[in-house]
Motif scaffolding. Structure first.
Motif: not given
Length: 253
Positions: A119-134
């Motif tokens: 659930e929290g991961l989806w919230e990050d993805r929908r907000q467009g939070v930049p992803l970093e390695v590892a």
């Protein structure tokens, strides 16, 4: 005056793209890791607005049937979905205020149950939070499994990538403590941060067949492989056997 609504979920019929209704949130949808078995379940869509004409006047028995509960990002794009079979509306309650919103209780069959960690991961993805390695390295094993759940669904919802061969992937065995950390690490190697290339040996076999970024022949140089083997046990043997069977040049260092 109230500001614009931020829809986080939508419901679409299995065979169509039309949104039946959009929702601000959900309740009882994401469940504890231990309860993620395929099953009939009930859940709430909260703060719904109908986007399909006349749905409130339908005979709600057996409707809407097979659906996808879609994750919506801040630009109203679909970034993933969960399939719910044989769904039907069990109740509707009105919310207060001037929005004319309702909460809808649905029942349906989940082949793959959404987990709380996702659930929290989806919230990050929908907000467009930049992803970093590892990023996955700091997660617990249960949360890594949720990470793979989200990665799998996003990969299935994307347009796909070209399959390449002949590449060499250097896998750091020092960061691999179990099968979930292997799949997080290998998915990232192949497809970048939060990338997906399987979450168990069966889905790894599917990915090796094409459609997920690379197909054999390619090389995996597995550093500190003895460290991984000790911690992974039989999972290590199954993965390395599959790589060899499918024509991956496996170098155990």
């Amino acid at each position: 005056m109230s500001g614009p609504l931020f829809w986080r979920f939508a419901v679409v019929e299995e065979e169509g793209d039309e949104r039946l209704f959009s929702a601000l949130g959900v309740s009882d949808f994401f469940v504890a890791h231990e309860a993620r078995k395929a099953a009939w379940r009930e859940f709430w869509l909260l703060g719904c607005a109908a986007t399909s004409d006349g749905w409130e006047k339908r005979n709600l028995v057996g409707w809407p049937g097979n659906i996808e509960v879609v994750i919506i990002d801040r630009l109203s794009r679909s970034i993933g979905s969960y399939y719910v079979g044989g769904s039907s509306i069990k109740g509707i309650r009105r919310q207060g205020g001037d929005r004319a919103l309702v909460d809808i209780r649905l029942s349906g069959f989940f082949h793959r149950v959404p987990t709380v960690g996702a659930e929290g991961l989806w919230e990050d993805r929908r907000q467009g939070v930049p992803l970093e390695v590892a990023e996955w390295k700091v997660l617990s094993e249960i949360d890594r499994i949720a990470w793979l759940e989200v990665a799998r669904i996003m990969a299935s919802s994307s347009q796909g990538v070209d399959d390449l061969s002949g590449k060499t992937f250097v896998l750091d065995g020092e960061v691999i403590a179990d099968s979930s950390s292997f799949y997080c690490a290998f998915g990232e190697l192949v497809n970048g941060p939060a990338g997906y290339f399987g979450s168990d040996v069966n889905s790894l076999a599917d990915c090796l067949s094409g459609g997920f970024g690379v197909v054999p022949p390619f090389t995996v140089a597995w550093k500190a492989s003895s460290h991984s083997a000790t911690l992974m046990g039989d999972d290590f043997d199954e993965i390395t056997a599959l790589f060899t069977e499918r024509g991956v040049n496996l170098i155990l260092e």
